[in-house]
Design a protein around this motif. Structure first.
Motif, PDB file in Angstrom:
ATOM      1  N   PRO A 181      -7.103  24.164  -6.366  1.00 50.87           N
ATOM      2  CA  PRO A 181      -8.212  25.089  -6.089  1.00 50.87           C
ATOM      3  C   PRO A 181      -9.442  24.419  -4.941  1.00 50.87           C
ATOM      4  N   GLU A 182      -9.809  23.163  -5.020  1.00 50.37           N
ATOM      5  CA  GLU A 182     -10.619  22.466  -4.436  1.00 50.37           C
ATOM      6  C   GLU A 182     -10.030  21.517  -3.263  1.00 50.37           C
ATOM      7  N   GLY A 183      -8.817  21.912  -2.931  1.00 50.39           N
ATOM      8  CA  GLY A 183      -7.837  21.114  -1.876  1.00 50.39           C
ATOM      9  C   GLY A 183      -8.476  20.772  -0.500  1.00 50.39           C
ATOM     10  N   ASP A 184      -7.947  19.880   0.003  1.00 51.77           N
ATOM     11  CA  ASP A 184      -8.603  19.680   1.600  1.00 51.77           C
ATOM     12  C   ASP A 184      -7.455  20.446   2.199  1.00 51.77           C
ATOM     13  N   ARG A 185      -7.926  21.100   3.235  1.00 48.21           N
ATOM     14  CA  ARG A 185      -6.986  21.852   4.199  1.00 48.21           C
ATOM     15  C   ARG A 185      -7.242  21.449   5.599  1.00 48.21           C
ATOM     16  N   SER A 186      -7.525  20.068   5.670  1.00 50.30           N
ATOM     17  CA  SER A 186      -7.565  19.760   7.062  1.00 50.30           C
ATOM     18  C   SER A 186      -6.393  18.211   7.015  1.00 50.30           C
ATOM     19  N   PHE A 187      -5.466  18.627   7.805  1.00 50.17           N
ATOM     20  CA  PHE A 187      -4.226  17.693   7.671  1.00 50.17           C
ATOM     21  C   PHE A 187      -3.992  17.157   9.085  1.00 50.17           C
ATOM     22  N   GLY A 188      -4.792  17.792   9.772  1.00 51.31           N
ATOM     23  CA  GLY A 188      -4.398  17.401  11.305  1.00 51.31           C
ATOM     24  C   GLY A 188      -4.671  15.853  11.859  1.00 51.31           C
ATOM     25  N   SER A 189      -5.395  15.046  10.870  1.00 55.86           N
ATOM     26  CA  SER A 189      -5.873  13.810  11.276  1.00 55.86           C
ATOM     27  C   SER A 189      -4.817  12.892  10.536  1.00 55.86           C
ATOM     28  N   TRP A 190      -3.959  13.316   9.743  1.00 57.04           N
ATOM     29  CA  TRP A 190      -3.072  12.405   9.030  1.00 57.04           C
ATOM     30  C   TRP A 190      -2.185  11.314   9.740  1.00 57.04           C
ATOM     31  N   VAL A 191      -1.590  11.956  10.914  1.00 60.22           N
ATOM     32  CA  VAL A 191      -0.729  11.115  11.359  1.00 60.22           C
ATOM     33  C   VAL A 191      -1.448  10.016  12.070  1.00 60.22           C
ATOM     34  N   SER A 192      -2.521  10.053  12.805  1.00 59.85           N
ATOM     35  CA  SER A 192      -3.366   9.393  13.425  1.00 59.85           C
ATOM     36  C   SER A 192      -3.953   8.244  12.478  1.00 59.85           C
ATOM     37  N   GLN A 193      -4.295   8.674  11.226  1.00 57.24           N
ATOM     38  CA  GLN A 193      -5.060   7.868  10.225  1.00 57.24           C
ATOM     39  C   GLN A 193      -4.136   6.987   9.500  1.00 57.24           C
ATOM     40  N   ILE A 194      -2.769   7.424   9.471  1.00 60.24           N
ATOM     41  CA  ILE A 194      -1.803   6.708   8.778  1.00 60.24           C
ATOM     42  C   ILE A 194      -1.303   5.519   9.722  1.00 60.24           C
ATOM     43  N   GLU A 195      -1.332   5.898  11.047  1.00 60.35           N
ATOM     44  CA  GLU A 195      -1.233   4.812  11.976  1.00 60.35           C
ATOM     45  C   GLU A 195      -2.159   3.791  12.061  1.00 60.35           C
ATOM     46  N   LYS A 196      -3.351   4.261  11.913  1.00 63.56           N
ATOM     47  CA  LYS A 196      -4.641   3.162  11.878  1.00 63.56           C
ATOM     48  C   LYS A 196      -4.498   2.398  10.875  1.00 63.56           C
ATOM     49  N   ILE A 197      -4.318   3.047   9.748  1.00 61.24           N
ATOM     50  CA  ILE A 197      -4.308   1.773   8.461  1.00 61.24           C
ATOM     51  C   ILE A 197      -3.061   1.128   8.467  1.00 61.24           C
ATOM     52  N   THR A 198      -1.989   1.544   8.947  1.00 60.23           N
ATOM     53  CA  THR A 198      -0.846   0.679   8.940  1.00 60.23           C
ATOM     54  C   THR A 198      -1.169  -0.510   9.833  1.00 60.23           C
ATOM     55  N   LEU A 238       0.883  -1.143  -0.276  1.00 61.49           N
ATOM     56  CA  LEU A 238      -0.074   0.085   0.064  1.00 61.49           C
ATOM     57  C   LEU A 238       0.962   1.178  -0.199  1.00 61.49           C
ATOM     58  N   GLN A 239       0.656   2.184  -0.876  1.00 58.64           N
ATOM     59  CA  GLN A 239       1.210   3.416  -0.864  1.00 58.64           C
ATOM     60  C   GLN A 239       0.161   4.441  -0.364  1.00 58.64           C
ATOM     61  N   ILE A 240       0.464   5.175   0.603  1.00 58.17           N
ATOM     62  CA  ILE A 240      -0.200   6.336   1.408  1.00 58.17           C
ATOM     63  C   ILE A 240       0.387   7.520   0.981  1.00 58.17           C
ATOM     64  N   HIS A 241      -0.212   8.483   0.174  1.00 57.79           N
ATOM     65  CA  HIS A 241       0.625   9.843  -0.349  1.00 57.79           C
ATOM     66  C   HIS A 241       0.080  10.756   0.753  1.00 57.79           C
ATOM     67  N   VAL A 242       1.254  11.568   0.817  1.00 58.39           N
ATOM     68  CA  VAL A 242       1.091  12.901   1.570  1.00 58.39           C
ATOM     69  C   VAL A 242       1.432  13.969   0.889  1.00 58.39           C
ATOM     70  N   ASN A 243       0.715  14.969   0.886  1.00 54.09           N
ATOM     71  CA  ASN A 243       0.919  16.179  -0.172  1.00 54.09           C
ATOM     72  C   ASN A 243       0.347  17.326   0.230  1.00 54.09           C
ATOM     73  N   THR A 244       0.925  17.823   1.403  1.00 52.96           N
ATOM     74  CA  THR A 244       0.147  19.092   1.833  1.00 52.96           C
ATOM     75  C   THR A 244       0.450  20.286   1.043  1.00 52.96           C
ATOM     76  N   ALA A 245       1.392  20.530   0.294  1.00 53.56           N
ATOM     77  CA  ALA A 245       1.746  21.596  -0.897  1.00 53.56           C
ATOM     78  C   ALA A 245       0.759  21.374  -1.736  1.00 53.56           C
ATOM     79  N   GLN A 246       0.289  20.274  -2.376  1.00 56.99           N
ATOM     80  CA  GLN A 246      -0.489  20.021  -3.480  1.00 56.99           C
ATOM     81  C   GLN A 246      -1.832  20.527  -3.038  1.00 56.99           C
ATOM     82  N   GLU A 247      -2.162  19.979  -2.005  1.00 58.79           N
ATOM     83  CA  GLU A 247      -3.801  20.276  -1.395  1.00 58.79           C
ATOM     84  C   GLU A 247      -3.757  21.898  -1.274  1.00 58.79           C
ATOM     85  N   THR A 248      -2.686  22.389  -0.849  1.00 56.62           N
ATOM     86  CA  THR A 248      -2.671  24.011  -0.301  1.00 56.62           C
ATOM     87  C   THR A 248      -3.061  24.659  -1.643  1.00 56.62           C
TER      88      THR A 248
END
Ligand SMILES: Cc1cc2nc3c(=O)[nH]c(=O)nc-3n(C[C@H](O)[C@H](O)[C@H](O)COP(=O)(O)O)c2cc1C
Length: 363
Positions: A157-174, A144-154
């Motif tokens: 135009p329709e980007g996601d600006r909620s990055f705060g859950s990424w660490v815990s979600q990566i841990e859960k998925i892993t 599985l690849q999980i991509h992290v891309n805060t600069a892209q999302e920023t």
């Protein structure tokens, strides 16, 4: 919306590829030439093993497409090239399928055309565990690849600006999936600090996805009517800088972002990568010449990488990590500020053994 976005990405990535100029920090990495280091070609293997994963070659086609008719055709071509050359391959983000299962075939073609190959499914860091499992099932994925891309999302135009859950979600998925998890950037790089965090989360591999090639902040800015995020162009660390930064961080790393040719691949392996990925350069070849052209290019890259290993005395890709390297220019400044000793890199073959055979010395 997201499907149109994928076609935009392909178009803008190729426009960028065709006009790209500026520094690529791989050019600031050179091998010390040891004239008697060479070995015999039959002694060279391209096989690489890391984090319990074994690949017959240290090169892979990194995440790009799927989700639209057009990108389904692209995925078919990429999959054929992967099958014929034995390189691992990643899907583009499976988000489109998770939103709209009718586009499943545009991803599944990666597995259908390449039934025995190493296939990675790509999701974002907000995917639920259930959705991640659907992505893995769709591709019968080996990792599985999980991509992290805060600069892209920023910049998007329709980007996601909620990055705060990424660490815990990566841990859960892993914790939940039973395949190795690779966390990757999309062209802005992973710092040492990020890699140390990923290791703590149980992630098995980090793909540094550094600056130097496809620039997603620039792509997304190209989709904005005003182009008002131009200041994010070229954001982040180069792939070479990331690899230097990651040394000794305790997590196997893959190198992608701005890899242009087999020498860049050899440089990345010498900087500690276990494998080297490319996206934009392979997509350009596929779109210009079809799967045959991509097969020829990858075959040539592998042949030339083996030739470089022969000249450099590296029986396996991992042996390149003992070769002496000189770091120049802006990359050298980066190393100075990040506390990376470039002098050690320039002399490291000496420390292995006074009889070290990669320098050809015999005393
Ligand atoms: C057209 C295109 C689409 C991409 N889509 C994704 C994606 O869906 N998920 C992802 O993780 N990376 C995606 N990427 C980023 C690549 O995987 C890679 O990290 C980036 O392009 C840098 O590599 P390069 O310089 O060799 O192109 C995409 C790249 C391209 C060119």
């Amino acid at each position: 919306m997201s499907t149109q976005r994928k076609d935009d990405h392909v178009r803008l990535a190729m426009e960028q590829h065709d006009t790209r100029s500026g520094i690529n920090q791989f050019d600031e990495v050179s091998f010390v030439h040891h004239a008697l280091a060479g070995i015999d070609r039959p002694q060279v293997s391209l096989a690489t093993t890391f984090a319990g994963i074994s690949w017959q070659v240290p090169l892979y086609i990194n995440a790009m497409t799927g989700g639209t008719t057009k990108t389904g055709v692209i995925n078919r071509g990429l999959a054929i090239a992967a099958r014929e050359t034995g390189v691992p391959i990643a899907s583009g983000s499976v988000h489109a399928y998770l939103k709209d299962p009718t586009c499943a075939d545009t991803f599944r073609v990666l597995r259908q055309e390449n039934p025995h190959g190493f296939v990675m499914a790509n999701v974002n860091a907000t995917a639920s565990v259930a959705d991640t499992q659907r992505a893995l099932d769709l591709l019968e994925a080996d990792a599985l690849q999980i991509h992290v891309n805060t600069a892209q999302e920023t910049a998007m135009p329709e980007g996601d600006r909620s990055f705060g859950s990424w660490v815990s979600q990566i841990e859960k998925i892993t914790a939940a999936v039973d395949v190795p998890v690779i966390v990757k950037e999309v062209g802005n790089g992973l710092s040492r600090e990020t890699i140390l965090t990923l290791r703590q989360l149980g992630v098995r591999v980090a793909d540094v996805g550094g600056r130097g090639g496809t620039d997603f902040a620039r792509i997304e800015n190209g989709r904005r009517p005003l182009g008002d995020y131009a200041f994010l162009h070229d954001w982040g660390q180069s792939t070479a800088a990331c690899l230097l930064d990651a040394q000794g961080a305790g997590l196997p790393v893959l190198a992608s972002g701005g890899v242009r040719h087999p020498l860049d691949a050899a440089r990345a392996l010498a900087l500690g990568a276990s494998g080297v990925g490319a996206s934009g350069v392979f997509l350009r070849t596929l779109l210009d010449g079809g799967p045959e052209a991509l097969i020829a290019q990858i075959t040539n890259w592998l042949d030339q990488l083996a030739a470089l290993q022969t000249m450099l005395g590296a029986r396996a890709p991992a042996d390149l990590a003992s070769n002496d390297l000189i770091i120049h220019g802006t990359l050298r400044s980066f190393c100075a500020d990040r506390g990376i000793d470039t002098g050690l890199l320039a002399r490291r073959s000496r420390s292995a053994d006074v009889l070290h055979d990669s320098t050809g010395r015999t005393r």
